[in-house]
Design an enzyme around this catalytic site. Structure first.
Site, PDB file in Angstrom:
ATOM      1  N   TYR A 185       0.831  -1.193   0.000  1.00 16.56           N
ATOM      2  CA  TYR A 185       0.000   0.000   0.000  1.00 16.56           C
ATOM      3  C   TYR A 185       0.872   1.252   0.000  1.00 16.56           C
ATOM      4  O   TYR A 185       1.953   1.279   0.574  1.00 16.56           O
ATOM      5  CB  TYR A 185      -1.033   0.000   1.122  1.00 16.56           C
ATOM      6  N   ASP A 195      12.385   1.194  27.647  1.00 19.94           N
ATOM      7  CA  ASP A 195      13.372   1.785  28.559  1.00 19.94           C
ATOM      8  C   ASP A 195      13.015   1.436  29.998  1.00 19.94           C
ATOM      9  O   ASP A 195      12.994   2.299  30.872  1.00 19.94           O
ATOM     10  CB  ASP A 195      13.419   3.309  28.347  1.00 19.94           C
TER      11      ASP A 195
END
Ligand code: ADP
Ligand code: MG
Length: 650
Positions: free
Chosen positions: A54, A512
């Site tokens: 796409y 993190d």
């Protein structure tokens, strides 16, 4: 140039890269958790035998622009219609879904006919794929829930059996010349399907009566006031966090869904029952009350079980002590604690032990309760509110300085505690974050720091979150803990795994996770913060794995070598966080620099066993540090492992 807007291009001959179909569709973004009009983009879709591609699309010129994504045809597991959502706009009346290994791709055709053509063609090209699904979800995955069956896990098995099997379509002329052996998937159709498990009991649904566990003062005019202990009727579950309800007087409005319960285990109405309280918190509360025979009943560390915590005062100068008794079920579904005095309900058992010690260190003399205490955070400050008016904020004191600048403690509307991150200009890719913030607002869990909203109409922008009075976990470990027991430390780790298991179920990667990105509440509960935020940091030192601020010490080999983030890389980071907890906040691999860590950890080096962790605790860390991501446990597994260990220890 072909008219891309309506017509379908089907080519008769059929080489690998030949276009089979080409149309412009609306596509729903797959990354976004919250669905808003911004998540729908027009894309030009091209189907070849191998791929769906796409492209960005210029409607003015009717021109194809950059490639936005592809789906390998061989990875597709199911192609089906989707029921359109209520009140969906005209351009989204004809949705269909393409399920592949990355989840559902939702596309919206302009007409029913085009949709049918695509579904038909796709079913044809995928029909020999491996792992075709036999069940699917007929409605959308919206705001973290399947609308059809209300399940809240994206990977949840489909709730409807396919009427037409994915591959059950007539073969094309060319393929019929070379018949293929039936695939296992094809063979399956002729066999009866196994019996279906009963559908999961949904949470409260419209029409149901719930009881308020906490007082709620409306934060917007649309909200409804909640009075503790009173009954409310659910009218509409607008999303997972805010429901429309009416009170006994017929007044209607929005309420935070986590402030009410459906009288589930029936214990809510007893003052001695404290749900969501762990062993250390119970001990703290009982010691603070300092009453001989003070007691409460709490959820045990094992889900669905309960524990009685009881305080007895020592004689003379000796301090009091706490005992914890698990409420055990008998095979006949009765309950007992210390001795085999069986009762058919927990309230009966408590009532008996309020009068008889019968094996306990004393009888249960005084109810100690946390009921009047702090209500949990709501997802946002009122229903539908995510843009906060900065004039409603007062700044009280500075809490610290982080990657994005100063963080302050303050009040919203003069009464609600909040933390305010003031985003230093140039430190964050703000537009992307603002878009993502709407998704983050919907994430709500008792072990995640709640995002309340943002102020984006001025610079610097502010991020407003729940405030946790004991601050950052790393400092708490280093400075505030006074000879913590290994059990207390394990409870802190359990808090983290529960918050992370929720993110994992939402397919949300933290990227993190570390003690510095957890905060500690007034009562010692640990909550995870800053999830997903690293994606919006503008600082190469932080975002590049070779940068000096990259969390190398918390990263598994696949992140260090190939930047491959996943929930399993979060699991590795959790292992390191657990190590930080058991070393009371030491720096992992203290003596090594980042370059040495990359080399040694990829070569098999692991962190040593902290003194406070025995082999069993340490084994939880080491399973998180398996080389292969697949061999690491999930957070859901970790919750179970830690629950079992805590249950054994108390
Ligand atoms: P950043 O994520 O921008 O690097 P931090 O989240 O580390 O910033 O915040 C800096 C400091 O501010 C933390 O170490 C902590 O002490 C304090 N802080 C941040 N958020 C909160 C909060 N919600 N409640 C209490 N203290 C907080
Ligand atoms: Mg931080």
């Amino acid at each position: 140039m072909r008219n891309l807007r309506g017509d379908v291009a089907v080519k008769a001959d059929w080489t690998m890269s030949e276009k089979l179909l080409e149309n412009v569709f609306m596509k729903r973004s797959q990354q976004k958790k919250k669905t808003s009009p911004l998540n729908y983009k027009e894309r030009l879709f091209i189907l070849t035998k191998n791929k769906i591609s796409y492209y960005d699309y210029d409607p003015e010129k009717g021109k194809k622009k950059g490639l936005k994504g592809t789906v390998d045809v061989e990875k597709i597991k199911c192609v089906e219609n989707v029921c359109p959502e209520e009140n969906s706009p005209a351009e989204r009346q004809y949705p269909f879904q393409i399920i592949y290994d990355e989840g559902p791709l939702y596309v919206f055709a302009k007409t029913d006919k085009i949709r049918e053509q695509w579904i038909h063609k796709l079913k044809q090209v995928v029909r020999f794929n491996k792992d075709l699904m036999q069940k699917y979800h007929p409605c959308f995955w919206v705001d973290s829930m399947w609308l059809c069956c209300q399940q809240e896990v994206k990977q949840a098995l489909g709730c409807r059996v396919l009427e037409t099997h994915n591959g059950a379509f007539t073969r094309s002329r060319r393929e019929s010349r070379k018949p293929l052996p039936p695939t296992p998937a094809e063979e399956k159709i002729s066999r009866p399907l196994p019996p279906q498990p009963p559908p999961r009991q949904p949470d409260p649904s419209p029409g149901m009566t719930v009881i308020a566990e906490y007082e709620y003062t409306p934060m917007t005019e649309q909200d409804l006031q909640l009075r503790k202990g009173e009954e409310y009727t659910i009218l509409e579950m607008v999303d997972a966090n805010w429901w429309r309800a009416s009170d006994q007087y017929g007044k209607e409005g929005y309420i935070p869904s986590n402030y009410v319960v459906e009288a589930g285990n029936g214990l809510e109405k007893f003052d001695w029952y404290c749900s969501h309280m762990n062993r250390s918190q119970a001990e703290n509360l009982l010691r603070t009350e300092n009453k001989d025979g003070g007691f409460l009943v709490r959820d045990s560390s094992k889900a669905g079980k309960y524990t009685v915590s009881l305080f007895t005062k020592g004689g003379g100068d000796t301090p009091g002590s706490c005992r914890h008794y698990n409420i055990c079920p008998t095979p006949q579904s009765q309950f007992y604690v210390a001795e085999k005095h069986n009762f058919s309900t927990i309230p009966d058992l408590i009532n008996y032990h309020q009068h008889n010690a019968a094996g306990m260190v004393s009888r249960l003399k005084y109810i100690v309760s946390n009921r009047a205490m702090n209500a949990p955070s709501t997802a946002g400050l009122g229903y539908g509110v995510w843009e906060i008016d900065p004039r409603h904020l007062t700044f009280i004191k500075e809490l610290g300085n982080g990657q994005f600048g100063v963080v302050k403690y303050g009040k919203w509307q003069g009464q609600h505690d909040v933390a305010i991150k003031m985003i230093k200009e140039g430190s964050m890719s703000e537009d992307d974050f603002i878009e993502e913030a709407k998704v983050m607002m919907k994430l709500r869990h008792k072990n995640l720091v709640q995002l309340y909203g943002v102020c984006t109409k001025q610079r610097p922008i502010y991020i407003v979150t729940e405030f946790l009075s004991n601050g950052c976990l790393l400092n708490y470990l280093r400075e505030d803990l006074n000879h913590p027991s290994p059990i207390r430390l394990l409870e802190m780790c359990k808090d983290v795994t529960e918050g992370m298991a929720y993110l994992e179920a939402q397919q949300y990667i933290h990227r993190d996770l570390a003690a510095r990105n957890c905060l500690v509440d007034y009562n010692g509960t640990v909550k995870v913060t800053d999830f997903g935020l690293s994606r919006y940091v503008l600082d190469d030192e932080y975002t590049s794995s070779a940068g000096s601020k990259f969390p190398v010490r918390w990263s598994p080999p696949e992140v260090l070598l190939y930047c491959k983030f996943s929930s399993k890389s979060d699991v590795w980071a959790f292992g390191v966080l657990m190590w930080e907890v058991y070393t009371l906040g030491r720096m992992p691999y203290e003596r090594l620099n980042n370059t040495e860590i990359v080399e040694k950890v990829s070569g098999g080096l692991r962190l040593y066993r902290p003194q406070l962790a025995n082999e069993r605790f340490y084994s939880i860390m080491t399973i998180c540090w398996q080389d292969k991501p697949d061999e690491r446990p999930t957070f859901q597994d970790l919750v179970g492992t830690i629950e079992d260990l805590l249950y054994e220890l108390q």
